[in-house]
Design a protein around this motif. Structure first.
Motif, PDB file in Angstrom:
ATOM      1  N   GLN A   1      52.322  45.000 -74.441  1.00 26.77           N
ATOM      2  CA  GLN A   1      52.583  43.962 -73.451  1.00 26.77           C
ATOM      3  C   GLN A   1      51.802  44.238 -72.171  1.00 26.77           C
ATOM      4  O   GLN A   1      51.631  45.388 -71.769  1.00 26.77           O
ATOM      5  CB  GLN A   1      54.081  43.891 -73.119  1.00 26.77           C
ATOM      6  N   ILE A   2      51.324  43.133 -71.553  1.00 26.59           N
ATOM      7  CA  ILE A   2      50.706  43.191 -70.232  1.00 26.59           C
ATOM      8  C   ILE A   2      51.452  42.213 -69.343  1.00 26.59           C
ATOM      9  O   ILE A   2      51.525  41.012 -69.644  1.00 26.59           O
ATOM     10  CB  ILE A   2      49.210  42.844 -70.285  1.00 26.59           C
ATOM     11  N   VAL A   3      52.047  42.702 -68.258  1.00 30.82           N
ATOM     12  CA  VAL A   3      52.877  41.883 -67.358  1.00 30.82           C
ATOM     13  C   VAL A   3      52.107  41.682 -66.062  1.00 30.82           C
ATOM     14  O   VAL A   3      51.715  42.645 -65.389  1.00 30.82           O
ATOM     15  CB  VAL A   3      54.235  42.560 -67.083  1.00 30.82           C
ATOM     16  N   CYS A   4      51.879  40.430 -65.715  1.00 32.75           N
ATOM     17  CA  CYS A   4      51.200  40.089 -64.469  1.00 32.75           C
ATOM     18  C   CYS A   4      52.134  40.367 -63.297  1.00 32.75           C
ATOM     19  O   CYS A   4      53.298  39.944 -63.300  1.00 32.75           O
ATOM     20  CB  CYS A   4      50.768  38.617 -64.491  1.00 32.75           C
TER      21      CYS A   4
ATOM     22  N   VAL B   1      53.928  37.344 -69.310  1.00 34.64           N
ATOM     23  CA  VAL B   1      53.879  38.455 -70.259  1.00 34.64           C
ATOM     24  C   VAL B   1      52.953  38.065 -71.406  1.00 34.64           C
ATOM     25  O   VAL B   1      53.186  37.055 -72.088  1.00 34.64           O
ATOM     26  CB  VAL B   1      55.271  38.809 -70.803  1.00 34.64           C
ATOM     27  N   SER B   2      51.918  38.861 -71.587  1.00 36.39           N
ATOM     28  CA  SER B   2      51.008  38.672 -72.726  1.00 36.39           C
ATOM     29  C   SER B   2      51.253  39.815 -73.691  1.00 36.39           C
ATOM     30  O   SER B   2      51.207  40.977 -73.316  1.00 36.39           O
ATOM     31  CB  SER B   2      49.556  38.690 -72.247  1.00 36.39           C
ATOM     32  N   GLU B   3      51.564  39.466 -74.926  1.00 37.37           N
ATOM     33  CA  GLU B   3      51.901  40.529 -75.873  1.00 37.37           C
ATOM     34  C   GLU B   3      51.137  40.367 -77.181  1.00 37.37           C
ATOM     35  O   GLU B   3      50.726  39.271 -77.564  1.00 37.37           O
ATOM     36  CB  GLU B   3      53.400  40.560 -76.148  1.00 37.37           C
ATOM     37  N   ARG B   4      50.947  41.523 -77.841  1.00 37.78           N
ATOM     38  CA  ARG B   4      50.258  41.573 -79.126  1.00 37.78           C
ATOM     39  C   ARG B   4      50.993  42.558 -80.017  1.00 37.78           C
ATOM     40  O   ARG B   4      51.288  43.679 -79.622  1.00 37.78           O
ATOM     41  CB  ARG B   4      48.809  42.015 -78.930  1.00 37.78           C
TER      42      ARG B   4
ATOM     43  N   ALA C   1      48.326  44.259 -62.770  1.00 38.87           N
ATOM     44  CA  ALA C   1      49.202  44.107 -63.924  1.00 38.87           C
ATOM     45  C   ALA C   1      49.587  45.481 -64.447  1.00 38.87           C
ATOM     46  O   ALA C   1      48.997  46.496 -64.071  1.00 38.87           O
ATOM     47  CB  ALA C   1      48.510  43.287 -65.016  1.00 38.87           C
ATOM     48  N   ALA C   2      50.605  45.474 -65.301  1.00 36.36           N
ATOM     49  CA  ALA C   2      51.084  46.713 -65.926  1.00 36.36           C
ATOM     50  C   ALA C   2      51.049  46.539 -67.441  1.00 36.36           C
ATOM     51  O   ALA C   2      51.521  45.535 -67.972  1.00 36.36           O
ATOM     52  CB  ALA C   2      52.501  47.051 -65.459  1.00 36.36           C
ATOM     53  N   LYS C   3      50.494  47.532 -68.127  1.00 34.58           N
ATOM     54  CA  LYS C   3      50.397  47.493 -69.577  1.00 34.58           C
ATOM     55  C   LYS C   3      51.310  48.557 -70.172  1.00 34.58           C
ATOM     56  O   LYS C   3      51.353  49.690 -69.709  1.00 34.58           O
ATOM     57  CB  LYS C   3      48.952  47.754 -70.015  1.00 34.58           C
TER      58      LYS C   3
END
Length: 1196
Positions: free
Chosen positions: A123-126, A132-135, A183-185
């Motif tokens: 996850q990458i949170v702006c 939240v962008s997740e893979r 952002a935080a990953k």
């Protein structure tokens, strides 16, 4: 793949019993049958069937080890693949993949996924819009870092708890905000499999040393581990997160090879785990209790809980907790615990079931359940402790008391090492934390997975009936074979030598008839007695009369000899020492053939080699002595030897040690030793003695008793006449030793060749190599050994004196054609200067003038480094005898100056419209023709080169100065160039432009131009000042409908931002005013006449992946550089993407013909030199590495 051991080995099946039982549930109706493997229409799934059989054999077969040959055969492996070194993690993944493919279409199609499949979410949170962008990623095993990590829990913490921040110069482009933001990953485990496989990355690459290495540092891992802190969902029951270790694969060795073995937990108690002696166990328990008490006191968990339970506020700052620890223990957390457990805040986070952290993680307290317990009960305290308190190993995983019950009592661990299995204790796992033999893969299972009671101590649990029947039949066959083998092992074969068929000769027994008629073979059980053996022999020999004595016999080099007599008819044959293949002599105990036989060690016959000098046989290294063999009893005195072997006045020498060929090994037997026995002086079978008659004793130094010369050292050298007299073709062999002086060999050769004595002072000996070349003369005061000559070498007798020890014999060639030029010779003092040596060579070759200099020959047999210091001596420059120097035209520039040949350069069109096809081929394949004068000389090539002359210039001058001097050359007068900015400079490599020289204000020394660097100057139509990030390309557009191109144009491309295929396509499209998707581009390789299309596949992938995956065109395979030709196709006007031209076809054909001719000439040369290749060792080429693979049939 090594053979696996039978009983405990089944625990290695991933997940204890799950995989094997899942395979056992698949019957022949789904997998087929091995009996139908040869039927054409039958679908037989070999891999799962062979795995079933292997698991059944490991469980039920009554033998030490089970073979994996049938399984590896089902993989399609041969013996080479089985023995090749491979990684166990790679095998694990490939085997799972092959098994999945084999089970397609069966009820077990998802077997691997059900047991081992897990998922990780990234996850990458702006930080601005909180988007939240997740893979999500699937895994069958987790790969964790070892380098700079203390253990498994810290590695998992770094992977699934620690966050990576995008900030400052490393921002993240948010899809929702559509801009670069902070952002935080992070990553979390979303789904946990029932069985977790962990691979440790112990193999790394050292980029400084450019070599692989194995990380052998300490890396801890727990017996039980709580994965809750690393999971996305933490609200489930505790049992969903608790895993227990059941197998460890261990690697012993380094990064280039090693050996695997495995520790396995016997979950179903199938193995035979023998406890140690009771007294030893009690002692260990006492020691362990004392150790546990110390560990209890030193355990940071106990200390921290005690500190927090004493606090009235129940919640204190984390920093204050560290201070109270310092006050209580007298040592800070960082000093005492950080190395093993990490930072105190991370330790508290890792034990979230015990400690409660505030939202900002600045304060800590105990959770309420621990306040209610109050830590009053020892049993409760023991239940709350980590597994380290129960297993005597420093584990760091802490688990709730409701889960950490000791439900594994009775389960033990085994070490499986090929076919060897031995029990181990759980604490032995700690030894595999570090070192060359250390853990490599870990296997965990959920602790809630309980084995049914029927499986305990029941190896046949859930094994199909057809496999049970097969294993029962195999065990019956094994038992029958064991009985037969035991019976066969008890039988021994004896060789009976019949005394009536032997005679005594030369102190030993020899058969009077053939060996087959004199010896009988008898097979008998070694458990029978000597009386039984005697009775069997009586029955075998019906003709025997009188007493029968049996004696142990032994075949010696001299013949058969008897030792002790066998007595005691009631004793078994094994007890009296009769072994399989023993020789037994059957006789009356007194005589053989009417002659008394003396048995025993004291009367052993000894076979000696007796050497006598023979006349010299000219012709080489053959025998120079007569050799015979004599037998003497070992108790015989040396006087007996002398009387038998030597003539009156003769002497005997014995070989003390080493080779018979070495002079120093021979010693004269003194008179006082003549009464000693053969054995006492060390003579045994095969020993040599040398007998010298009175006329041979000149070879012996009687004062020391040493041999001063020996005929083995005498050999010969061949000498051929090269003095040009009537005996020109004659060749003689000269006897010599390694100590013979070369002058003596020369004199003897002149005498043998019947030449005049005047040649003694006017000739020399020169070795001849296998190609017939005369090498440098050998100094006459050298010995054969000092001259490094081998016996049998061919020497040439030539006119001229040999060089002295202070002189050098040199070869020299005039001009650059070293292969076709005539090689001449000269002798010069080693103290002579380079100028004196050059003058001597010029005088001998008849060359006029002083515009010459000397160069060495490099390893390619081409003119190499120049001898630039005229005043230096040859000795100072390390010029040695036998070296070849080249006389090269032209004076060397002064020190610090460069002599640079200048060429004028103009690219020719690649289209071929201006020339006919034969002219193109001549231009392309023509020879280089250069003259030494000032007249411009042209080179036939696919580029226009005109030789302008040489420029001498200081290395400290600038590139602009070089261009200005080039403008003053006579050939430049035809060109009208206003200033140096209208000139472009290249280095010349293989008569083609090589490196582009930029920056007119840069010194020539900074370009690191070699002494033989050539420069080509290209006139321009406008000023040019290329920057360091500008790439100069020759771009040419294809002519629609034809296999030709328009004239090329120069294209300057700024690659400071990126040098990718996509960026180049955009730059060329802008240049030609065409849509980027309507062009195709390719790079031309003129030396191969080939075009390589510059791929545009990156258009089809996402922008994010494009940035990551695109690589620079300056790297492989394009290696784009200044001056490269780029072909362009306009897809609006033509569909074809073939970039080649007719000229390329002709060039390739010409290259092919040249290759064929070269191959033919090499074959002819190889056939010609075959006579010299005998005795050479064949070069063993290293086989290329082959990736591991398993062949699987198609079952879809």
């Amino acid at each position: 793949m090594a053979a696996a051991s039978w009983r405990p080995c089944w625990g290695r099946r991933r997940g204890g019993s799950a995989l094997s039982e899942a395979l056992f549930s698949l019957g022949p109706e789904e997998l087929g049958s091995l009996e139908d493997i040869n039927k054409p229409d039958a679908k037989v799934r070999l891999i799962p069937l062979q795995l079933q059989r292997l698991f059944a054999q490991l469980l039920l077969l009554d033998q030490q080890a089970a073979s994996t040959t049938d399984l590896t055969d089902s993989f399609g492996w041969n013996s080479n693949e089985e023995m090749r070194q491979h990684d166990v993690q790679e095998l694990n993944r490939i085997l799972f993949s092959a098994l999945e493919t084999s089970l397609v279409g069966t009820s077990g199609h998802d077997l691997i996924n059900r047991l081992y499949h897990g998922t990780v979410v990234n996850q990458i949170v702006c930080k601005e819009c909180k988007n939240v962008s997740e893979r999500q990623e699937d895994f069958l095993d987790l790969t964790v870092a070892v380098k700079d990590v203390s253990g498994l829990e810290e590695a998992l913490w770094n992977m699934y708890v620690e966050e990576e921040y995008f900030e400052k110069d490393n921002l993240y482009r948010c899809g929702a905000c559509n801009k670069l933001v902070e952002a935080a990953k992070s990553a979390k485990l979303r789904k946990l499999p029932p069985f977790l496989t962990v691979s440790l990355l112990r193999f790394n690459f050292d980029f400084e040393k450019c070599e692989r290495y194995k990380d052998t540092s300490c890396y801890t891992f727990p017996i039980r581990i709580n994965l809750r802190p690393f999971c996305e969902q933490i609200q489930l029951d505790d049992s969903e997160y608790i895993y227990e270790l059941f197998s460890v694969i261990i690697h012993k060795g380094g990064c280039y090879g090693g050996h695997y073995h495995v520790y396995i937990k016997d979950v179903d108690a199938l193995g035979n785990w023998q406890l140690q002696e009771e007294s030893k166990r009690m002692t260990e328990e006492k020691i362990q209790k004392g150790t546990e008490s110390i560990k209890e006191i030193e355990n940071p968990l106990t200390i921290l809980k005690e500190i927090l339970s004493e606090e009235e506020s129940k919640q204190i700052p984390v920093d204050q907790l560290g201070q109270k620890l310092l006050e209580k223990k007298g040592m800070s957390w960082n000093k005492k615990y950080r190395k093993q457990y990490g930072p105190i805040r991370k330790y508290l986070q890792g034990h979230s079931q015990i400690f409660q952290l505030s939202p900002d993680e600045n304060k800590v307290s105990l959770k309420e359940m621990y306040h209610m317990l109050r830590f009053g009960s020892d049993s409760q305290e023991q239940g709350l402790e980590s597994p380290s308190q129960n297993h005597d190993v420093q584990w760091t995983s802490e688990n709730p008391c409701t889960v950490l019950k000791d439900d594994t009592s009775g389960s033990h661990w085994f070490d499986l090492n090929d076919s060897k299995v031995q029990p181990i204790k759980e604490k032995d796992i700690e030894k595999q934390f570090q070192g060359k033999e250390s853990a490599y893969m870990l296997f965990y299972r959920k602790s809630e997975l309980k084995r049914p009671s029927e499986a305990q101590a029941n190896p046949a649990y859930r094994v199909p009936d057809h496999l049970l029947n097969e294993m029962d039949a195999a065990n019956i066959e094994l038992q029958k074979r064991r009985v037969d083998c035991e019976s066969a092992d008890s039988n021994i074969d004896l060789h009976l030598h019949l005394g009536s068929h032997y005679k005594l000769y030369n102190g030993a027994l020899h058969p009077s008839l053939s060996l087959k008629e004199s010896v009988l073979d008898l097979t008998i059980d070694k458990r029978k007695t000597l009386g039984d053996l005697r009775q069997s022999i009586f029955q075998l020999l019906e003709f025997w009369e009188g007493d029968m004595i049996l004696s142990i016999a032994k075949s010696l080099p001299a013949g058969l000899h008897l030792y002790q007599t066998l007595n005691g008819d009631e004793m078994t044959l094994s007890s009296i020492g009769l072994a399989d293949g023993a020789d037994v002599f059957v006789w009356n105990g007194k005589e053989v053939g009417g002659m008394e036989v003396l048995p025993g060690v004291d009367h052993e016959p000894v076979l000696l080699n007796v050497l006598r000098l023979a006349g010299y046989n000219e012709g080489g290294k053959g025998q120079h002595f007569i050799e015979s063999q004599h037998v003497f009893p070992c108790s015989a005195e040396l006087n007996t030897l002398w009387k038998v072997l030597a003539s009156p006045g003769g002497i005997i020498l014995k070989n003390s040690s080493g080779s018979d060929k070495e002079v120093e090994n021979w010693k004269v037997i003194p008179e006082e030793d003549m009464k000693k026995t053969v054995r006492s002086v060390g003579l045994t079978d095969g020993s040599s003695v040398l007998v010298l008659d009175s006329h041979d004793q000149s070879l012996v130094n009687m004062a020391s008793g040493n041999l001063t010369a020996f005929t083995h050292d005498i050999s010969w050298l061949q000498v051929k006449n090269f003095c040009g007299l009537e005996a020109e073709e004659k060749q003689v062999k000269i006897t010599a030793t390694v100590e013979t002086v070369m002058s003596d060999i020369k004199i003897k050769a002149i005498q043998e060749l019947q030449l005049g004595e005047e040649l003694v002072d006017d000739s020399c000996l020169r070795p001849i190599n296998r190609n017939g070349k005369l090498l440098s003369p050998v100094p006459e005061d050298y010995t054969v050994k000092e001259a490094e000559l081998k016996m049998g070498s061919l020497l040439g007798l030539c006119r001229g004196k040999a060089p002295t020890s202070t002189q050098l014999f040199l070869y020299f060639v005039v001009g650059s054609d070293l292969h076709g030029g005539t090689e001449m010779e000269v002798v010069v003092e080693e103290t002579a200067s380079v100028r004196e040596c050059l003058n001597l060579m010029l005088e001998k070759s008849g060359l006029p003038g002083d515009r010459w200099h000397l160069r060495r020959i490099d390893w390619c047999y081409e003119a190499g480094e120049a001898l630039s210091e005229d005043g230096a001596t040859l000795k100072e420059l390390n010029v040695c005898s036998g070296d070849t120097l080249v006389i090269t035209e032209g004076k060397l520039p002064p020190k610090g100056f460069l002599k640079v040949p200048i060429w004028w350069y103009k690219p020719l069109t690649h289209s071929g419209h201006q020339q006919s096809m034969p002219d193109q081929v001549n231009c392309m394949m023509g020879a280089l023709q250069v003259s030494a004068g000032d007249t411009p000389t042209y080179v036939q090539s696919d580029i226009g080169l005109c030789y302008g002359g040489d420029v001498e210039i200081s290395g400290e001058a600038f590139l602009e100065d070089l261009k200005i001097q080039a403008m003053t050359l006579p050939s430049f007068q035809e060109l009208s160039v206003p200033s140096p900015e209208f000139l472009r400079a290249w280095t010349l490599e293989s008569k083609r432009p090589g490196k582009l020289l930029r920056n007119n204000q840069q010194q020539l020394n900074e370009y690191k131009l070699g002494g033989r660097t050539e420069i080509c100057i290209e006139p321009l139509q406008k000023e040019e000042n290329l920057g360091p990030s500008d790439l100069l390309l020759r771009v040419q557009m294809g002519i629609p409908g034809e296999r030709e191109y328009y004239s090329s144009v120069d294209l300057v491309w700024d690659i400071s931002k990126e040098c990718t295929a996509w960026a180049l396509r955009q730059r060329i499209a802008v240049h030609y005013f065409l849509p980027v998707e309507k062009i195709e581009i390719a790079k031309y390789f003129p030396e191969k006449f080939e075009w390589m299309t510059i791929s545009s596949w990156t258009q089809q992938i996402s922008k994010r992946k494009r940035k990551k995956k695109q690589e620079s065109l300056q790297s492989a395979p394009y290696h784009l550089k200044d001056g490269d030709i780029i072909g362009v196709k306009n897809l609006l006007l033509e569909d074809g993407k073939d970039f080649s031209t007719v000229r390329d076809d002709i060039g390739k054909e010409a290259q092919r013909q040249l290759a064929i001719e070269k191959k033919r000439s090499l074959q002819a040369e190889r056939l010609q030199n075959d006579v010299f290749s005998e005795g050479k060792m064949a070069i063993k080429h290293r086989k290329p590495e082959v990736p591991l693979s398993i062949n699987v049939g198609v079952f879809r």
